[in-house]
Design a protein around this motif. Structure first.
Motif, PDB file in Angstrom:
ATOM      1  N   ASP A  70      -7.263  -8.541  -8.100  1.00 23.34           N
ATOM      2  CA  ASP A  70      -6.391  -8.075  -7.016  1.00 23.34           C
ATOM      3  C   ASP A  70      -5.495  -6.913  -7.435  1.00 23.34           C
ATOM      4  O   ASP A  70      -5.425  -5.906  -6.723  1.00 23.34           O
ATOM      5  CB  ASP A  70      -5.566  -9.230  -6.446  1.00 23.34           C
ATOM      6  CG  ASP A  70      -6.419 -10.208  -5.651  1.00 23.34           C
ATOM      7  OD1 ASP A  70      -7.536  -9.831  -5.221  1.00 23.34           O
ATOM      8  OD2 ASP A  70      -5.973 -11.352  -5.466  1.00 23.34           O
ATOM      9  N   LEU A  73      -7.645  -3.667  -7.828  1.00 28.80           N
ATOM     10  CA  LEU A  73      -8.018  -3.071  -6.547  1.00 28.80           C
ATOM     11  C   LEU A  73      -6.811  -2.495  -5.816  1.00 28.80           C
ATOM     12  O   LEU A  73      -6.911  -1.442  -5.175  1.00 28.80           O
ATOM     13  CB  LEU A  73      -8.727  -4.107  -5.672  1.00 28.80           C
ATOM     14  CG  LEU A  73     -10.055  -4.631  -6.224  1.00 28.80           C
ATOM     15  CD1 LEU A  73     -10.623  -5.709  -5.312  1.00 28.80           C
ATOM     16  CD2 LEU A  73     -11.048  -3.504  -6.448  1.00 28.80           C
ATOM     17  N   ALA A  74      -5.678  -3.156  -5.922  1.00 25.49           N
ATOM     18  CA  ALA A  74      -4.461  -2.641  -5.280  1.00 25.49           C
ATOM     19  C   ALA A  74      -4.078  -1.295  -5.885  1.00 25.49           C
ATOM     20  O   ALA A  74      -3.708  -0.363  -5.155  1.00 25.49           O
ATOM     21  CB  ALA A  74      -3.321  -3.648  -5.428  1.00 25.49           C
ATOM     22  N   TYR A  75      -4.167  -1.167  -7.206  1.00 24.91           N
ATOM     23  CA  TYR A  75      -3.856   0.115  -7.850  1.00 24.91           C
ATOM     24  C   TYR A  75      -4.826   1.196  -7.387  1.00 24.91           C
ATOM     25  O   TYR A  75      -4.420   2.325  -7.087  1.00 24.91           O
ATOM     26  CB  TYR A  75      -3.877  -0.017  -9.372  1.00 24.91           C
ATOM     27  CG  TYR A  75      -3.564   1.294 -10.049  1.00 24.91           C
ATOM     28  CD1 TYR A  75      -2.262   1.786 -10.062  1.00 24.91           C
ATOM     29  CD2 TYR A  75      -4.562   2.056 -10.643  1.00 24.91           C
ATOM     30  CE1 TYR A  75      -1.967   3.009 -10.654  1.00 24.91           C
ATOM     31  CE2 TYR A  75      -4.276   3.272 -11.240  1.00 24.91           C
ATOM     32  CZ  TYR A  75      -2.981   3.747 -11.233  1.00 24.91           C
ATOM     33  OH  TYR A  75      -2.697   4.969 -11.808  1.00 24.91           O
ATOM     34  N   ALA A  76      -6.098   0.859  -7.324  1.00 22.68           N
ATOM     35  CA  ALA A  76      -7.108   1.846  -6.921  1.00 22.68           C
ATOM     36  C   ALA A  76      -6.835   2.395  -5.524  1.00 22.68           C
ATOM     37  O   ALA A  76      -7.132   3.560  -5.244  1.00 22.68           O
ATOM     38  CB  ALA A  76      -8.504   1.224  -6.982  1.00 22.68           C
ATOM     39  N   LYS A  77      -6.251   1.581  -4.648  1.00 21.60           N
ATOM     40  CA  LYS A  77      -6.036   1.967  -3.247  1.00 21.60           C
ATOM     41  C   LYS A  77      -4.604   2.396  -2.927  1.00 21.60           C
ATOM     42  O   LYS A  77      -4.327   2.839  -1.818  1.00 21.60           O
ATOM     43  CB  LYS A  77      -6.396   0.796  -2.344  1.00 21.60           C
ATOM     44  CG  LYS A  77      -7.849   0.398  -2.425  1.00 21.60           C
ATOM     45  CD  LYS A  77      -8.106  -0.858  -1.615  1.00 21.60           C
ATOM     46  CE  LYS A  77      -9.533  -1.330  -1.784  1.00 21.60           C
ATOM     47  NZ  LYS A  77      -9.776  -2.589  -1.060  1.00 21.60           N
ATOM     48  N   ALA A  78      -3.681   2.262  -3.887  1.00 21.52           N
ATOM     49  CA  ALA A  78      -2.262   2.523  -3.627  1.00 21.52           C
ATOM     50  C   ALA A  78      -2.012   4.005  -3.349  1.00 21.52           C
ATOM     51  O   ALA A  78      -2.345   4.864  -4.164  1.00 21.52           O
ATOM     52  CB  ALA A  78      -1.416   2.055  -4.804  1.00 21.52           C
ATOM     53  N   LYS A  79      -1.424   4.271  -2.220  1.00 20.20           N
ATOM     54  CA  LYS A  79      -1.140   5.654  -1.828  1.00 20.20           C
ATOM     55  C   LYS A  79      -0.043   6.290  -2.683  1.00 20.20           C
ATOM     56  O   LYS A  79       0.044   7.511  -2.772  1.00 20.20           O
ATOM     57  CB  LYS A  79      -0.762   5.704  -0.350  1.00 20.20           C
ATOM     58  CG  LYS A  79      -1.939   5.397   0.565  1.00 20.20           C
ATOM     59  CD  LYS A  79      -1.499   5.456   2.023  1.00 20.20           C
ATOM     60  CE  LYS A  79      -2.603   5.369   3.026  1.00 20.20           C
ATOM     61  NZ  LYS A  79      -3.589   4.402   2.940  1.00 20.20           N
ATOM     62  N   HIS A  83      -4.021   7.131  -9.003  1.00 23.62           N
ATOM     63  CA  HIS A  83      -5.471   7.021  -8.900  1.00 23.62           C
ATOM     64  C   HIS A  83      -6.049   7.651  -7.634  1.00 23.62           C
ATOM     65  O   HIS A  83      -7.013   8.408  -7.707  1.00 23.62           O
ATOM     66  CB  HIS A  83      -5.935   5.558  -8.975  1.00 23.62           C
ATOM     67  CG  HIS A  83      -7.412   5.427  -8.746  1.00 23.62           C
ATOM     68  ND1 HIS A  83      -7.941   5.167  -7.504  1.00 23.62           N
ATOM     69  CD2 HIS A  83      -8.464   5.562  -9.592  1.00 23.62           C
ATOM     70  CE1 HIS A  83      -9.253   5.139  -7.598  1.00 23.62           C
ATOM     71  NE2 HIS A  83      -9.603   5.371  -8.853  1.00 23.62           N
ATOM     72  N   LEU A  84      -5.505   7.331  -6.501  1.00 27.69           N
ATOM     73  CA  LEU A  84      -6.070   7.801  -5.231  1.00 27.69           C
ATOM     74  C   LEU A  84      -6.116   9.330  -5.150  1.00 27.69           C
ATOM     75  O   LEU A  84      -7.164   9.888  -4.785  1.00 27.69           O
ATOM     76  CB  LEU A  84      -5.304   7.192  -4.053  1.00 27.69           C
ATOM     77  CG  LEU A  84      -6.087   6.972  -2.773  1.00 27.69           C
ATOM     78  CD1 LEU A  84      -7.373   6.205  -2.985  1.00 27.69           C
ATOM     79  CD2 LEU A  84      -5.205   6.244  -1.758  1.00 27.69           C
ATOM     80  N   TRP A  87      -8.939  10.518  -7.427  1.00 27.99           N
ATOM     81  CA  TRP A  87     -10.255  10.227  -6.850  1.00 27.99           C
ATOM     82  C   TRP A  87     -10.577  11.237  -5.739  1.00 27.99           C
ATOM     83  O   TRP A  87     -11.695  11.752  -5.661  1.00 27.99           O
ATOM     84  CB  TRP A  87     -10.277   8.800  -6.336  1.00 27.99           C
ATOM     85  CG  TRP A  87     -11.568   8.370  -5.716  1.00 27.99           C
ATOM     86  CD1 TRP A  87     -11.746   7.934  -4.437  1.00 27.99           C
ATOM     87  CD2 TRP A  87     -12.858   8.322  -6.328  1.00 27.99           C
ATOM     88  NE1 TRP A  87     -13.066   7.615  -4.223  1.00 27.99           N
ATOM     89  CE2 TRP A  87     -13.773   7.851  -5.372  1.00 27.99           C
ATOM     90  CE3 TRP A  87     -13.323   8.638  -7.602  1.00 27.99           C
ATOM     91  CZ2 TRP A  87     -15.130   7.695  -5.637  1.00 27.99           C
ATOM     92  CZ3 TRP A  87     -14.673   8.477  -7.868  1.00 27.99           C
ATOM     93  CH2 TRP A  87     -15.557   8.008  -6.893  1.00 27.99           C
ATOM     94  N   ASN A  91     -13.670  14.033  -5.692  1.00 31.23           N
ATOM     95  CA  ASN A  91     -14.631  14.165  -4.594  1.00 31.23           C
ATOM     96  C   ASN A  91     -14.644  15.569  -3.999  1.00 31.23           C
ATOM     97  O   ASN A  91     -15.701  16.074  -3.630  1.00 31.23           O
ATOM     98  CB  ASN A  91     -14.370  13.116  -3.520  1.00 31.23           C
ATOM     99  CG  ASN A  91     -14.868  11.755  -3.957  1.00 31.23           C
ATOM    100  OD1 ASN A  91     -15.981  11.619  -4.429  1.00 31.23           O
ATOM    101  ND2 ASN A  91     -14.023  10.760  -3.847  1.00 31.23           N
TER     102      ASN A  91
END
Length: 160
Positions: A70, A73-79, A83-84, A87, A91
């Protein structure tokens, strides 16, 4: 010595591959992004990151330990985290042009589902993420270490 970490944890392997070494403009920003993320994670232990190790070559490898899936995944999606944006920049700049490859693997680990030993080593890997304890008595063998379910007290899963 052997390492123990109470409860469940995550082993997260992530890295990149230089497919076109001459495309420094493509891979340099990817290389630069990871140290910034690792500094952020080290400064905020509440995010669930436990420890990381880095290995460099044509294919890089980051060996990371997390408290659970959890927080990863929270870090990967944190605005509000690094990370975001990294990423999104990857891209935009690289996407699927083939100049830089990226990869990751995630392993969910629970008590009694791992084994390790360290001889003549400083705290490393899980030994740096968790706690090192002497590999004596029931912890002297790989089978014994695995059977003791990650408990520091050496109690086996059968005796609990």
């Amino acid at each position: 010595m052997t390492a123990r970490l109470d409860g469940d944890f995550v082993v997260f392997l992530i890295g990149m591959r230089f497919n076109r070494l001459w495309r420094v403009d493509r891979w340099a920003p990817v290389v630069a992004a990871m140290p910034r993320m690792l500094r952020e994670l080290a400064q905020k232990p509440e995010l669930g990151f436990l420890h990381g190790e880095s290995y460099f070559g044509r294919t890089t490898l980051m060996l990371l330990y997390w408290r659970s899936l959890d927080p990863l995944l929270a870090y990967a999606k944190a605005k509000d985290a690094r990370h975001l944006p990294a990423w999104a920049a990857f891209n935009r700049a690289v996407g699927t042009d083939g100049s830089v490859g990226i990869w990751h693997e995630t392993y969910l680990v629970g008590p009694g589902r791992y084994e390790n030993v360290y001889v003549n080593m400083p705290a490393f890997g899980l030994g740096a993420a968790g706690a090192l304890v002497p590999a004596v008595g029931p912890l002297a063998s790989a089978q014994g270490r695995a059977a003791h379910g990650g408990r520091r007290d050496g109690a086996s899963a059968e005796s609990r």
